[in-house]
Design a protein around this motif. Structure first.
Motif, PDB file in Angstrom:
ATOM      1  N   ILE A  80       0.832  -1.199   0.000  1.00 52.86           N
ATOM      2  CA  ILE A  80       0.000   0.000   0.000  1.00 52.86           C
ATOM      3  C   ILE A  80       0.873   1.258   0.000  1.00 52.86           C
ATOM      4  CG2 ILE A  80      -1.638   1.360   1.360  1.00 52.86           C
ATOM      5  CD1 ILE A  80      -2.963  -0.960   0.024  1.00 52.86           C
ATOM      6  N   PHE A  81       1.935   1.229   0.815  1.00 45.44           N
ATOM      7  CA  PHE A  81       2.831   2.395   0.874  1.00 45.44           C
ATOM      8  C   PHE A  81       3.509   2.627  -0.479  1.00 45.44           C
ATOM      9  CE2 PHE A  81       7.055   4.236   1.448  1.00 45.44           C
ATOM     10  CZ  PHE A  81       6.716   5.428   2.060  1.00 45.44           C
ATOM     11  N   ILE A  82       4.001   1.556  -1.101  1.00 45.34           N
ATOM     12  CA  ILE A  82       4.670   1.686  -2.405  1.00 45.34           C
ATOM     13  C   ILE A  82       3.684   2.186  -3.457  1.00 45.34           C
ATOM     14  CG2 ILE A  82       5.790   0.390  -4.269  1.00 45.34           C
ATOM     15  CD1 ILE A  82       7.072  -1.367  -2.121  1.00 45.34           C
ATOM     16  N   LEU A  83       2.447   1.710  -3.402  1.00 49.32           N
ATOM     17  CA  LEU A  83       1.408   2.186  -4.317  1.00 49.32           C
ATOM     18  C   LEU A  83       1.192   3.687  -4.142  1.00 49.32           C
ATOM     19  CD1 LEU A  83      -1.026   1.928  -6.254  1.00 49.32           C
ATOM     20  CD2 LEU A  83      -2.387   1.205  -4.279  1.00 49.32           C
ATOM     21  N   ALA A  84       1.055   4.130  -2.885  1.00 50.80           N
ATOM     22  CA  ALA A  84       0.839   5.546  -2.607  1.00 50.80           C
ATOM     23  C   ALA A  84       2.054   6.383  -3.015  1.00 50.80           C
ATOM     24  CB  ALA A  84       0.541   5.744  -1.121  1.00 50.80           C
ATOM     25  N   LEU A  85       3.261   5.844  -2.768  1.00 51.89           N
ATOM     26  CA  LEU A  85       4.480   6.537  -3.166  1.00 51.89           C
ATOM     27  C   LEU A  85       4.524   6.702  -4.683  1.00 51.89           C
ATOM     28  CD1 LEU A  85       7.263   7.679  -2.334  1.00 51.89           C
ATOM     29  CD2 LEU A  85       8.187   5.372  -2.588  1.00 51.89           C
ATOM     30  N   GLY A  86       4.116   5.651  -5.392  1.00 58.31           N
ATOM     31  CA  GLY A  86       4.070   5.738  -6.849  1.00 58.31           C
ATOM     32  C   GLY A  86       3.064   6.762  -7.332  1.00 58.31           C
ATOM     33  N   ALA A  87       1.875   6.773  -6.717  1.00 54.29           N
ATOM     34  CA  ALA A  87       0.844   7.742  -7.098  1.00 54.29           C
ATOM     35  C   ALA A  87       1.323   9.162  -6.852  1.00 54.29           C
ATOM     36  CB  ALA A  87      -0.442   7.471  -6.313  1.00 54.29           C
ATOM     37  N   ALA A  88       1.985   9.391  -5.711  1.00 57.45           N
ATOM     38  CA  ALA A  88       2.513  10.718  -5.396  1.00 57.45           C
ATOM     39  C   ALA A  88       3.603  11.123  -6.388  1.00 57.45           C
ATOM     40  CB  ALA A  88       3.067  10.732  -3.970  1.00 57.45           C
ATOM     41  N   THR A  89       4.419  10.165  -6.808  1.00 59.10           N
ATOM     42  CA  THR A  89       5.484  10.439  -7.776  1.00 59.10           C
ATOM     43  C   THR A  89       4.894  10.830  -9.125  1.00 59.10           C
ATOM     44  OG1 THR A  89       6.925   8.842  -6.659  1.00 59.10           O
ATOM     45  CG2 THR A  89       7.544   9.498  -8.880  1.00 59.10           C
ATOM     46  N   VAL A  90       3.868  10.122  -9.555  1.00 59.17           N
ATOM     47  CA  VAL A  90       3.195  10.446 -10.823  1.00 59.17           C
ATOM     48  C   VAL A  90       2.561  11.831 -10.744  1.00 59.17           C
ATOM     49  CG1 VAL A  90       1.304   9.823 -12.376  1.00 59.17           C
ATOM     50  CG2 VAL A  90       2.798   8.043 -11.450  1.00 59.17           C
ATOM     51  N   ILE A  91       1.921  12.141  -9.624  1.00 59.51           N
ATOM     52  CA  ILE A  91       1.310  13.464  -9.452  1.00 59.51           C
ATOM     53  C   ILE A  91       2.373  14.556  -9.527  1.00 59.51           C
ATOM     54  CG2 ILE A  91       0.166  14.977  -7.779  1.00 59.51           C
ATOM     55  CD1 ILE A  91      -1.373  12.495  -6.792  1.00 59.51           C
ATOM     56  N   THR A  92       3.514  14.323  -8.881  1.00 58.36           N
ATOM     57  CA  THR A  92       4.598  15.302  -8.854  1.00 58.36           C
ATOM     58  C   THR A  92       5.213  15.512 -10.229  1.00 58.36           C
ATOM     59  OG1 THR A  92       5.116  14.634  -6.577  1.00 58.36           O
ATOM     60  CG2 THR A  92       6.786  15.897  -7.741  1.00 58.36           C
ATOM     61  N   ALA A  93       5.160  14.492 -11.090  1.00 59.23           N
ATOM     62  CA  ALA A  93       5.721  14.603 -12.441  1.00 59.23           C
ATOM     63  C   ALA A  93       4.958  15.618 -13.294  1.00 59.23           C
ATOM     64  CB  ALA A  93       5.716  13.237 -13.120  1.00 59.23           C
ATOM     65  N   ARG A  94       3.694  15.836 -12.984  1.00 56.48           N
ATOM     66  CA  ARG A  94       2.857  16.828 -13.675  1.00 56.48           C
ATOM     67  C   ARG A  94       2.738  16.555 -15.175  1.00 56.48           C
ATOM     68  NH1 ARG A  94       6.523  19.959 -11.203  1.00 56.48           N
ATOM     69  NH2 ARG A  94       7.021  21.084 -13.117  1.00 56.48           N
ATOM     70  N   LEU A  95       2.623  15.289 -15.518  1.00 52.95           N
ATOM     71  CA  LEU A  95       2.413  14.917 -16.924  1.00 52.95           C
ATOM     72  C   LEU A  95       1.126  14.121 -17.089  1.00 52.95           C
ATOM     73  CD1 LEU A  95       6.035  13.855 -17.992  1.00 52.95           C
ATOM     74  CD2 LEU A  95       4.828  15.976 -18.573  1.00 52.95           C
TER      75      LEU A  95
END
Length: 219
Positions: free
Chosen positions: A30-45
């Motif tokens: 769950i943490f890795i999933l959330a970390l991935g989602a946050a990373t995608v959001i931060t990429a702004r693409l």
């Protein structure tokens, strides 16, 4: 044939140990999933399908993205529970609460550095998608608690006699369209995630299922 599932283990100590390991894999996934989602959001693409909806709702209200992850997830679990006349699973509720909590924490603490260069943004996007796929496969393999969309997908497929794939596709399209209409960020990253998350999740699910089955065989 040797049985691998934890339910058939007679050793109480083994059962407890395996359950603890499954919970650890679940929470870490769950943490890795959330970390991935946050990373995608931060990429702004552009973001993954359901995050288009979550961010769109967050932009319309004073609530955070993580809070909307929790609200939408709880609503879906309750709807599935109502239609199927079954109690919501504790693991599924925990799944929703943890994803929203971890996502909010990661974003609020700025754990992911933001970049302006396109190349850096693309790298962030790919890393985020990979993490989302790995995390999803981990928590599913643990069998501690299914995600809210999993239960709704199976219910729709059964109720309307359609394939699980079609049911999931219809849910994804509904979330994407609704999120886009209310201002959620749809861009190239959204479509890249559609094609990449599934295969990565499948590989992660296979890997962690094999590892957990090896653990079961020891007891």
């Amino acid at each position: 044939m040797q049985e691998n599932t934890y339910e058939l283990i007679d050793n109480p100590i083994g059962i407890n140990f395996i359950y603890i390991i499954r919970v650890v894999v679940f929470i870490l996934g769950i943490f890795i999933l959330a970390l991935g989602a946050a990373t995608v959001i931060t990429a702004r693409l552009g973001v993954a399908t359901w995050d288009v909806l979550h961010i769109g709702l967050a932009n319309l209200t004073n609530l955070s993205v993580g809070r909307w992850v929790q609200i939408v997830g709880i609503v879906m679990v309750l709807m599935t529970s109502f239609f199927e006349k079954k109690r919501p699973g504790i693991g599924s509720v925990l799944n929703i609460l943890l994803v929203g909590f971890f996502l909010n924490s990661i974003l609020e603490l700025n754990l992911i550095q933001s970049f302006n260069g396109l190349a850096s943004q693309i790298i962030l996007l790919i890393v985020g998608i990979v993490l989302m796929g790995i995390g999803s496969g981990m928590y599913v393999a643990s069998k501690v608690g299914a995600g809210p969309r999993d239960g709704m997908t199976l219910f729709i497929a059964k109720r309307f006699s359609i394939s699980v794939r079609l049911s999931r596709t219809l849910l994804e399209i509904t979330a994407l369209t609704t999120g886009w209409l209310i201002g959620g960020p749809v861009a190239i990253g959204t479509f890249v995630s559609v094609f990449l998350i599934g295969p990565i999740m499948q590989a992660s699910l296979k890997f962690w299922t094999i590892q957990l089955n090896k653990l079961y065989s020891l007891y």
